[in-house]
Design a protein around this motif. Structure first.
Motif, PDB file in Angstrom:
ATOM      1  N   PRO A  35     -13.215  37.524  54.101  1.00 42.08           N
ATOM      2  CA  PRO A  35     -14.006  36.528  53.471  1.00 42.08           C
ATOM      3  C   PRO A  35     -14.252  35.141  54.264  1.00 42.08           C
ATOM      4  O   PRO A  35     -13.397  34.558  54.881  1.00 42.08           O
ATOM      5  N   ILE A  36     -15.663  35.014  54.222  1.00 41.61           N
ATOM      6  CA  ILE A  36     -15.918  33.617  54.710  1.00 41.61           C
ATOM      7  C   ILE A  36     -16.308  32.512  53.928  1.00 41.61           C
ATOM      8  O   ILE A  36     -17.353  32.964  53.179  1.00 41.61           O
ATOM      9  N   VAL A  37     -15.727  31.353  53.582  1.00 42.44           N
ATOM     10  CA  VAL A  37     -16.314  30.246  52.919  1.00 42.44           C
ATOM     11  C   VAL A  37     -16.788  29.066  53.640  1.00 42.44           C
ATOM     12  O   VAL A  37     -16.384  28.898  54.584  1.00 42.44           O
ATOM     13  N   TYR A  38     -18.229  28.821  53.340  1.00 39.90           N
ATOM     14  CA  TYR A  38     -18.817  27.606  53.864  1.00 39.90           C
ATOM     15  C   TYR A  38     -18.920  26.549  52.657  1.00 39.90           C
ATOM     16  O   TYR A  38     -19.242  26.646  51.726  1.00 39.90           O
ATOM     17  N   VAL A  39     -18.006  25.360  53.151  1.00 41.15           N
ATOM     18  CA  VAL A  39     -18.302  24.147  52.535  1.00 41.15           C
ATOM     19  C   VAL A  39     -19.657  23.508  52.746  1.00 41.15           C
ATOM     20  O   VAL A  39     -19.755  23.089  53.947  1.00 41.15           O
ATOM     21  N   SER A  40     -20.303  23.174  51.696  1.00 38.44           N
ATOM     22  CA  SER A  40     -21.613  22.256  52.113  1.00 38.44           C
ATOM     23  C   SER A  40     -21.439  21.010  52.878  1.00 38.44           C
ATOM     24  O   SER A  40     -20.424  20.391  52.702  1.00 38.44           O
TER      25      SER A  40
END
Length: 225
Positions: A143-148
């Motif tokens: 899983p990949i999370v991108y922080v704005s």
């Protein structure tokens, strides 16, 4: 005397050849090379545990000194580096992302791409897509999370580009499996729709503890147990 002069000329010639070569070698190092080598040296002494959550990106992660303390229920690896861009992150994926076999990857990168004022939102998206697909090729299920991209006061002149880049990356990730886009941008704005000055350091770019508390609260529900 003639022999002395010849030796002197040879030494001078060696200086001209060796010193520029050393200077060129220094110049040819890619950005943040020394920081990455320091991480690799650290890993050679003690490799971080597998199945941790990897935070990687620019200095907003690097300066998050108490990250592990803020996420006590998780094992985290912090590999933020310098004022890095998405191009820099792509360059070092094989050094500070892929070797760790993380169970989740959290990315904060893209803000510095905009800092020079020459890169527009579609190009930021393209750079992120390049990073994302490169990770997916090696770690297809992670899983990949991108922080704005955050609304830094010192870069508020790029507000329209920041907002468009966030919108484009959010839409792209929505179409990808095992991804999360975490909107911290709106949480860092006050009632006047401008960045909250009290959550930033004096440079109006990096966050203080109040800023990191916002990120902690936003990220916590999305971190993999």
């Amino acid at each position: 005397m003639k022999r002395h002069n010849t030796l002197h000329l040879v030494l001078l010639l060696l200086c001209y050849l060796v010193l520029p070569a050393a200077a060129r070698a220094q110049e040819e190092k890619p950005p943040f090379w020394d920081e990455i080598q320091a991480y690799k040296q650290q890993d050679s002494v003690q490799m971080p545990p597998k199945d941790a959550i990897l935070f990687v990106g620019s200095s907003s992660f690097r300066m998050w000194d108490d990250m592990q303390k803020m996420f006590p229920k998780h094992t985290v690896i912090n590999r933020g580096f310098g004022g890095s861009t998405l191009l820099d992150l792509k360059r070092y994926l094989g050094d500070i992302v892929l070797p760790y076999q993380p169970k989740q990857i959290v990315i904060y990168s893209g803000e510095n791409d905009l800092a020079g004022g020459t890169v527009q939102a579609p190009e930021v998206l393209e750079r992120f897509q390049d990073v994302f697909t490169s990770i997916r090729q090696e770690l297809p299920e992670v899983p990949i999370v991108y922080v704005s991209i955050k609304p830094s006061p010192s870069r508020w002149q790029y507000k329209p580009v920041m907002e468009e880049a966030n919108k484009l990356i959010r839409a792209y990730m929505k179409a990808q499996p095992h991804t999360t886009f975490v909107d911290t941008y709106s949480l860092m704005l006050g009632k006047n729709k401008k960045p909250k000055p009290e959550i930033f350091l004096e440079d109006s770019l990096h966050m203080n503890n109040k800023g990191y508390q916002i990120w902690q609260k936003a990220l916590s529900p999305h971190l993999k147990r």
